[in-house]
Structures are given as structure tokens and as C-alpha cells.
Design an enzyme around this catalytic site. Sequence first.
Site, PDB file in Angstrom:
ATOM      1  CG  ASP A  92      -2.166  -0.765   1.076  1.00 53.16           C
ATOM      2  OD1 ASP A  92      -2.295  -1.449   0.048  1.00 53.16           O
ATOM      3  OD2 ASP A  92      -3.022  -0.718   1.988  1.00 53.16           O
ATOM      4  CG  HIS A 134      -6.682   6.061   4.683  1.00 52.46           C
ATOM      5  ND1 HIS A 134      -7.833   5.840   5.398  1.00 52.46           N
ATOM      6  CD2 HIS A 134      -6.987   5.769   3.383  1.00 52.46           C
ATOM      7  CE1 HIS A 134      -8.788   5.422   4.570  1.00 52.46           C
ATOM      8  NE2 HIS A 134      -8.304   5.372   3.342  1.00 52.46           N
ATOM      9  N   GLY A 142      -2.759   3.362   3.945  1.00 57.46           N
ATOM     10  CA  GLY A 142      -3.728   3.463   2.843  1.00 57.46           C
ATOM     11  C   GLY A 142      -3.323   4.421   1.742  1.00 57.46           C
ATOM     12  CG  ASP A 169     -12.273   7.829  -0.138  1.00 56.75           C
ATOM     13  OD1 ASP A 169     -11.542   8.362  -0.999  1.00 56.75           O
ATOM     14  OD2 ASP A 169     -12.166   6.630   0.194  1.00 56.75           O
ATOM     15  CG  HIS A 171     -11.320   3.245   1.513  1.00 53.51           C
ATOM     16  ND1 HIS A 171     -11.165   3.629   0.200  1.00 53.51           N
ATOM     17  CD2 HIS A 171     -11.146   1.903   1.552  1.00 53.51           C
ATOM     18  CE1 HIS A 171     -10.890   2.548  -0.527  1.00 53.51           C
ATOM     19  NE2 HIS A 171     -10.872   1.492   0.260  1.00 53.51           N
ATOM     20  CG  ASP A 258     -12.417   5.349  -3.060  1.00 59.16           C
ATOM     21  OD1 ASP A 258     -13.363   6.074  -2.687  1.00 59.16           O
ATOM     22  OD2 ASP A 258     -11.404   5.161  -2.359  1.00 59.16           O
ATOM     23  CE1 TYR A 297      -6.670   4.705  -5.386  1.00 58.23           C
ATOM     24  CE2 TYR A 297      -8.803   4.128  -4.453  1.00 58.23           C
ATOM     25  CZ  TYR A 297      -7.573   4.749  -4.345  1.00 58.23           C
ATOM     26  OH  TYR A 297      -7.258   5.426  -3.206  1.00 58.23           O
TER      27      TYR A 297
HETATM   28 ZN   LIG Z   1     -10.772   5.515  -0.562  1.00 59.95          ZN
END
Ligand SMILES: [Zn+2]
Length: 376
Positions: A92, A134, A142, A169, A171, A258, A297
Site C-alpha cells: 500500500d 488515512h 492506505g 470517499d 473508505h 472510489d 482507482y
Molecule cells: Zn478511498
Amino acid sequence: MPKTAFLYAEEYQRFDYGPTHPLRISRLNLAYELIKAYGLLSMPNTRTVEVQRAGEKDLLSFHSREYIEVLKAANAGIELPDGPFFGLGSDDNPVFKGLLDWSALVAGASLQAASLVDSGMVDIAFTIAGGLHHALSERASGFCYINDAVIAILSLLKRGKRVAYIDIDAHHGDGVQDAFYRTDKVLTISIHETGAVLFPGTGFEYEMGSGQGEGYAVNIPLPPYSDDELFLYAFNETVPSLIEKFRPDIVVTQLGVDSFRSDPLAHLNYTNRGFCEVVGKIKEISPRWVALGGGGYDVVNVAKAWTLAWAIMNDVEIPDEIPKEFVKRYAGSGFENGKLRDIGYMEEGPGKDEMWSEVKRVVAFLKEKVLVKIKP
Ligand SMILES: [Zn+2]
């Protein structure tokens, strides 16, 4: 028309996470070129700002001295024996040449965006490279080495501003939540795919801040495969009333994309139609707005979504037909259908009922236990 600033640096393209890494820095260039192709950087109300790197002092406003020294050494692109202790050298967070230069550039852009908005030079500033949410104070995580969002928010706090942070996001925005978990000066809101299935495994509704900060961290986890309809419901039921109660001077957003149907890393099913509705709502509720990028991505999604977002920030309607020269120039890159907007998509079938009841349960919990704690 609002006064706006778009932050970008040609220099971004000098850096590379490596050939197999999902984060393609070229996505930033693709978004920038599509925005330009639509003529959205040559309007009278907008300015393009060349990015400057953040200084060490800025990085140290959040990150530890020890960690910054490690990043300095890693900047040469050579693995360090104690790298793994700081989250470096993993798949990562690879060690690549210029990783600190890259991170300081991203953080510099976010700081400039904050300063442009705070000074009143513009009402809205958008830095598509930002939103590396992150990174922790002493650890890379991340794909993020330096937390530009935290550093930008800290710079606004220093100027006495009240800040709300909204993160859409896929995440959980864990690094930003962590940084402000114990304070009522910053309201952090993150709407994301549940940590039960997705990295970083946090962001549950019962994480609500502690001490002075109780009620000032808000998490809206969504089940995997949530579509525009569920996203919009969860957002509209919670975020506008939170912002209304908190009354921030400035809203900082992380606009990761994402969460889209075709993204390879998460399992949410938004389209850019739902995304645009939310971005429009953010514009409506934000007195002033610092907009950061984030994950994404599938590079075609990224370019299309941030072009649409930038148009919304500038109150401009743009045609669905992507300019022909752009499609030609990027032939084979995924723009073949020539359309900017996605086809609407709704999750169907019996699973949808369960998703609805889960989202409604989370919203009801937040209304009862968390939203009531905010003091204006
Ligand atoms: Zn993300």
C-alpha cells in the site's frame, strides 16, 4: 457566480507509486485535461493556482519529528530498516523516489486552498490531489504518507475558524477523525462503506468522539453495494442538519470517487449522478468551501466526476457530450462512449430491502444518539 480557485501542478506527473500500485497519479492529469477541454479553467470567476510545496513546519503541525525524519530518508527511494514500523515499504505504501516531495506538494496545495478561502480571495478552492485522509501522525497508511486534510484544517483552526469536514470517499476518513476525536472545534463526518468489510476497518456509527469531542465525530457506514438512492438518503437525512447545527465558518470536503460502481477497490455502487447530487448539496450548505480530491482507482471515473464537481462549484451547466478533441486525444483510455454522465443505476432484488433497513437503522441511531450532542 462564486469566485473559485483550481490548484494543480505539472510536477505531480514526476512521481509514481510503481507500476502495479492502484493509485495512478496520471489520473490527476486526466482530470485536469478534461476540465480544461470543457473550458472550465478560463472563466472570469476562476483562477488556476500553481502549487507550492508545504514547508517542514507545516508538516510538523500534525506529524511527529521522528516520522518526518524517516520520510526524509525514504525520499531517496531506498527502503529503510525501520520503515515497516512507520508503515513504509508495504504494498500500500511503497517507498518510491520523491515520496516526501510528492506528499509535501499535495499538502502545500491543500494549505494554499485553505488560505485562499480563508482570506476571502475565493469562495471555493478545489485541489484534486488532496484528501489523503488515512495518514496518521507517525505512520503511513492506505496510500497516504502526509495527511494534507488534517494539516489544512489545523491551519484554519489557528486562524480561529470553525471547521466541518465531510468525507464521501468509499473508505472511512480515519486519519482525520483521529486527529480531531477529542475536540469540539472540528466536526468530522464520514460516509463510507462499512469497516466490517473494507479497509481501514473503522468508522462505525458508535465512534462519535470522546471527552469534549463527544458528538463531533459522525460516522455513516453503508452496506456493500449501496447505490445512489441509499447514499442520498443517508447523506440528506444527516449531513445538512449537522452543518446547520454546527454552523462552521468553512467546510472542508474529501471528494473521493472510489465509491463508484466500477471502482476496483471498494464495493459501493454509486454513479456520478448520485455523486453530483451530493456535491450540489454540499455547495448549498457550505458557507465557504475547501474541496479536496481523494480515492478513485478507475481513472475515467475520476476525470469525469471531478470535472462535474468543478462545474457544480462554478455554477456552470456543461454538456454531456465530451469535447471531440479530448476523446480523440485519449482514444483507448475508456472515453469511447463520449458521455460525461453515467447511466443511472439502482441496486435491485431482495438484498435491497436488507440494505434499506440497515441504512435506516444507522440513520435512526445517529439521530437519537449523536446528532443531539452538537452545540452551536
Ligand atoms: Zn478511498
